[in-house]
Design a protein around this motif. Structure first.
Motif, short mmCIF file in Angstrom:
data_model
loop_
_atom_site.label_atom_id
_atom_site.label_comp_id
_atom_site.label_asym_id
_atom_site.label_seq_id
_atom_site.Cartn_x
_atom_site.Cartn_y
_atom_site.Cartn_z
N GLU A 71 0.95 -1.15 -0.16
CA GLU A 71 -0.09 -0.05 -0.01
C GLU A 71 0.63 1.33 0.00
O GLU A 71 0.53 2.02 -0.86
CB GLU A 71 -0.85 -0.09 1.30
CG GLU A 71 -1.94 -1.09 1.13
CD GLU A 71 -2.88 -1.04 -0.05
OE1 GLU A 71 -3.14 0.38 -0.36
OE2 GLU A 71 -3.40 -1.67 -0.62
N SER A 116 3.25 1.31 -3.41
CA SER A 116 2.92 1.56 -4.47
C SER A 116 2.39 2.95 -4.65
O SER A 116 1.92 3.46 -5.77
CB SER A 116 1.63 0.59 -4.85
OG SER A 116 0.78 0.87 -4.00
N GLU A 174 0.96 -10.47 -7.43
CA GLU A 174 -0.01 -9.42 -7.09
C GLU A 174 0.78 -8.17 -6.63
O GLU A 174 0.53 -7.07 -6.86
CB GLU A 174 -1.02 -9.67 -5.89
CG GLU A 174 -2.14 -10.87 -6.14
CD GLU A 174 -2.82 -10.24 -7.43
OE1 GLU A 174 -3.28 -9.11 -7.39
OE2 GLU A 174 -2.97 -10.97 -8.45
N ARG A 228 0.60 -4.49 -8.66
CA ARG A 228 0.43 -3.43 -8.15
C ARG A 228 1.41 -2.20 -8.37
O ARG A 228 1.24 -1.19 -8.69
CB ARG A 228 0.48 -3.47 -6.49
CG ARG A 228 -0.78 -4.42 -5.96
CD ARG A 228 -2.12 -3.50 -5.95
NE ARG A 228 -2.11 -2.37 -4.99
CZ ARG A 228 -2.18 -1.91 -3.81
NH1 ARG A 228 -2.65 -3.14 -3.30
NH2 ARG A 228 -2.29 -0.91 -3.30
#
Length: 185
Positions: free
Chosen positions: A84, A87, A125, A129
């Motif tokens: 979080e 990115s 994943e 991202r």
């Protein structure tokens, strides 16, 4: 313990070199002194700064001993836990992801096939991202990593977020070409 003969030299150098110049040596000492289980616990310890873990990844660029390969999922799960922040802005979290991608790509023939399915899925994943992150924080290696751990449908994501820069855009285009040749998931 690997290379016990190096410990006196590394410890001696640490006594003579002050931080931040000694951070790489501290990472090397961590790898030399710790068992794989101790390293796993250390990687998963949220109280240890991400910056220290990034330095360990940098030291591992040179060589990832066989006994440390099973620790890679811990690094990947750490990347997942900080994605979080990584990115959305530059900082230690982004640097960690960048170093992790670098390590995995430097030794891709050996390390990527050794990843368990769950770690590969999480790595995919995390890479997705970073591919879709704002251009100011995007890690271009994420596109290359998706060539190895991505799925065919990731090609659309890469095409959608292709950088305007011609050279960087070509990295995304090459990844798109590879992924579009994969069978549907």
């Amino acid at each position: 313990m690997r290379h016990p003969e190096l410990l006196p030299a590394v410890r001696g150098a640490l006594e003579r070199i002050a931080p931040p110049a000694s951070e790489g040596l501290r990472a090397l000492l961590r790898l030399l002194e710790s068992s794989p289980e101790e390293l796993r616990v250390w990687i998963e310890d949220e109280s240890v700064p991400v910056e220290q873990k990034t330095k360990v990844l940098t030291v591992l660029d040179e060589e990832v001993p066989d006994e440390l390969v099973p620790l890679l999922p811990s690094f990947i799960f750490l990347a997942q836990s900080i994605i979080e922040v990584a990115s959305t802005r530059k900082g230690q979290e982004r640097r960690f992801c960048d170093r992790l991608f670098t390590l995995l790509l430097l030794h891709r023939e050996r390390l990527l096939p050794a990843l368990p399915p769950k770690a590969r899925a999480v790595l995919r994943e995390v890479a997705r991202r970073m591919v879709a992150a704002p251009e100011t924080v995007r890690i271009i290696k994420a596109a290359t990593l998706l060539e190895y751990v991505g799925h065919r449908e990731d090609a659309d994501l890469l095409a959608e977020h292709k950088p305007q820069d011609e050279v960087l855009g070509r990295v995304y285009e090459e990844a798109v070409e590879v992924l579009r040749k994969l069978p549907p998931a």
